[in-house]
Design an enzyme around this catalytic site. Structure first.
Site, PDB file in Angstrom:
ATOM      1  N   LYS A 248       0.828  -1.196   0.000  1.00  0.00           N
ATOM      2  CA  LYS A 248       0.000   0.000   0.000  1.00  0.00           C
ATOM      3  C   LYS A 248       0.867   1.252   0.000  1.00  0.00           C
ATOM      4  O   LYS A 248       0.456   2.296  -0.513  1.00  0.00           O
ATOM      5  CB  LYS A 248      -0.950  -0.013   1.190  1.00  0.00           C
ATOM      6  CG  LYS A 248      -0.313  -0.222   2.546  1.00  0.00           C
ATOM      7  CD  LYS A 248      -1.379  -0.456   3.602  1.00  0.00           C
ATOM      8  CE  LYS A 248      -0.772  -0.800   4.960  1.00  0.00           C
ATOM      9  NZ  LYS A 248      -1.795  -1.143   5.955  1.00  0.00           N
ATOM     10  N   ARG A 249       2.073   1.156   0.552  1.00  0.00           N
ATOM     11  CA  ARG A 249       2.971   2.314   0.560  1.00  0.00           C
ATOM     12  C   ARG A 249       3.510   2.601  -0.838  1.00  0.00           C
ATOM     13  O   ARG A 249       3.563   3.741  -1.281  1.00  0.00           O
ATOM     14  CB  ARG A 249       4.139   2.068   1.522  1.00  0.00           C
ATOM     15  CG  ARG A 249       5.113   3.233   1.633  1.00  0.00           C
ATOM     16  CD  ARG A 249       6.206   2.936   2.644  1.00  0.00           C
ATOM     17  NE  ARG A 249       6.959   1.737   2.293  1.00  0.00           N
ATOM     18  CZ  ARG A 249       7.971   1.713   1.419  1.00  0.00           C
ATOM     19  NH1 ARG A 249       8.317   2.820   0.790  1.00  0.00           N
ATOM     20  NH2 ARG A 249       8.619   0.605   1.166  1.00  0.00           N
TER      21      ARG A 249
END
Length: 499
Positions: A248-249
């Site tokens: 997700k980063r």
């Protein structure tokens, strides 16, 4: 109801992403299949990165997917005292010790490298590992800072049978004396997760394969606390298109579950897609199928069906039309096309309300027309958002919909004769007393014969004039759905587009 208890334990340091959603789904399927319970626990002890907003995002994502839980949500931060008590219990029983190494030395990169070079054996380097309890108590009583470390045995190994990857073993010498409590009394992950799982009676831990190394450490803590070790099933990773780990980063909103909700995915379709990311039914009779109802997934799900190899989640943020995994889009289209209309309709209505295309008359005097129109146009739609974009021409009276430039060039501007033909066709339609599929087709074909042109020229031109597109359902069904008044007006306006 069985005694099986599983948990989904996300950290609220980001939205619910595809990997976390699949972990939640596999726990949910297993619990529902076995008649057990699923517990939701929010692991919020990372106070700097956790937020209420992220908690809401997780809860919203699970609610949209329909992954209900039987207990919770519980918050790990509520159990800090139990974590500390467990650490002190292990300190008293000799399974842990106080490490008085100054923080600046513990954080020193040179010392960390020395530890790594010494075959990951900080226990062999730590002078406080065998410090007598009396001296340890005295130093602690004076206020000298310390962390509590787990005292990993010198010889032996941990072993567990993973439901996916089989027997897993690790020598004690390869496991560091992990920190249980920081000097400020803050518990670390491996301690907290074990204590919480014990408190909640978790019998099966189903989580990502990247936790296998933690599992060896956690088994030691279970044993030190004298508690039974749960059964483990580690899931294969989900990889990005470049075969790197999905993050997700790194990958942003395209791996967020709420992105798919907002983009118009049907929850059951996305659940179906997630289930097949790293799992397949054992039943050979359905191995070639890809569309499964939620209940079928529950009935078919087994831990043995989870793959050992990693799954790939394909997406292309640069392509507005094919922006995510093609199987996910195809599957969503299949659901939109085939699901019972009464189940689809609330989602379509919500989409039209969101885009301000909904009219109350669609639910009353125009309900029959609305139902027929939705059933007609859903055939080629891939997401619910298509009802408010490609479907917009059916719900507005004006020309406030997008005309595809390629369609205009191909179907309207290719033959200048359409500048006069389409307005004349509009007059023929205006004169029809019965505006039906058969009546409009007969009128158009008769007009084509009269003018000495192919009917296809008029059909393609009319389609683009009415809907802005070059493809769609049967043209004469489209004409009836658009209606006599709007059809006449748009065909007359086509002369302006052609010109």
């Amino acid at each position: 109801m069985s005694d099986i208890r599983v948990r989904f334990a996300p950290s609220p340091t980001g939205y619910l992403h595809v990997g976390g959603a699949r972990t939640a789904l596999f726990n949910w399927l297993f619990a529902r299949k076995m008649g057990g319970k699923m517990i939701l626990r929010i692991e919020d002890t990372d106070t700097q990165r956790s937020s209420e907003e992220m908690v809401r995002g997780i809860l919203e994502g699970m609610a949209w997917l329909g992954l209900d839980y039987d207990e919770g949500p519980f918050f790990q931060s509520s159990y800090v005292e139990q974590h500390r008590a467990a650490a002190n219990q292990m300190l008293d029983s000799g399974w842990a010790y106080r490490d008085f190494t100054p923080k600046e030395e513990r954080d020193d990169s040179t010392i960390k490298q020395q530890i790594a070079d010494a075959a990951r054996q900080p226990k062999a380097l730590n002078p406080y590992r065998d410090l007598g309890r009396e001296e340890s108590d005295e130093r602690a009583a004076t206020g000298e800072p310390f962390v509590i470390r787990f005292k990993v045995p010198e010889e032996g190994k941990t072993s567990f049978d993973d439901a996916v990857y089989g027997t897993q073993e690790r020598d004690y010498k390869d496991i560091e004396d992990l920190v249980l409590l920081r000097s400020d009394g803050h518990p670390l992950y491996n301690l907290g997760v074990v204590v919480d799982d014990i408190e909640m009676g978790i019998t099966h831990v189903i989580r990502g394969q990247d936790h296998i190394s933690n599992t060896h450490k956690q088994i030691l803590i279970y044993q030190a606390l004298g508690k039974p070790v749960p059964k483990f099933a580690h899931l294969p990773l989900i990889l990005a298109p470049n075969k790197g780990k999905l993050s997700k980063r790194k990958h942003g909103e395209i791996v967020s579950v709420t992105t798919y909700r907002d983009a118009g995915f049907v929850p059951d379709a996305f659940v179906n897609f997630l289930a097949l990311l790293g799992w397949a039914p054992d039943d050979e009779s359905v191995r070639d199928r890809e569309i499964f109802s939620r209940q079928e997934l529950i009935n078919l799900f087994t831990l043995e069906g989870i793959h050992k190899s990693n799954a790939v989640f394909n997406f292309n943020e640069g392509d507005a039309r094919n922006w995510t995994d093609q199987k996910a889009l195809w599957m969503n289209a299949e659901y939109i096309k085939t699901m019972p209309l009464d189940q689809l309709m609330p989602m379509v209505i919500a989409e039209l309300k969101k885009t301000r295309l909904w009219r109350d008359e669609f639910a009353v005097e125009k309900k029959a027309w609305f139902d027929r129109t939705i059933d007609l146009i859903r055939e080629r739609f891939r997401t619910l958002a298509d009802f408010s974009t490609y479907g917009r021409p059916y719900f507005v009276d004006d020309l406030s919909f997008e005309f595809d430039e390629a369609a205009v060039k191909k179907n309207l501007r290719k033959d200048p004769a359409l500048m006069t033909l389409l307005p004349e066709l509009a007059d023929r339609f205006a004169a029809l007393e019965e505006f039906s599929h058969d009546a409009t087709e007969a009128a158009m074909r008769a007009f084509a014969d009269e003018k000495g042109v192919k009917a296809g020229l008029l059909i393609n031109g009319a389609r683009t004039a009415l809907t802005g597109q070059s493809v769609g359902p049967s043209m004469f069904d489209v004409i009836v759905a658009v209606g006599q008044e709007r059809t006449v007006a748009r065909l007359k306006h086509a002369a302006i587009i052609v010109n």
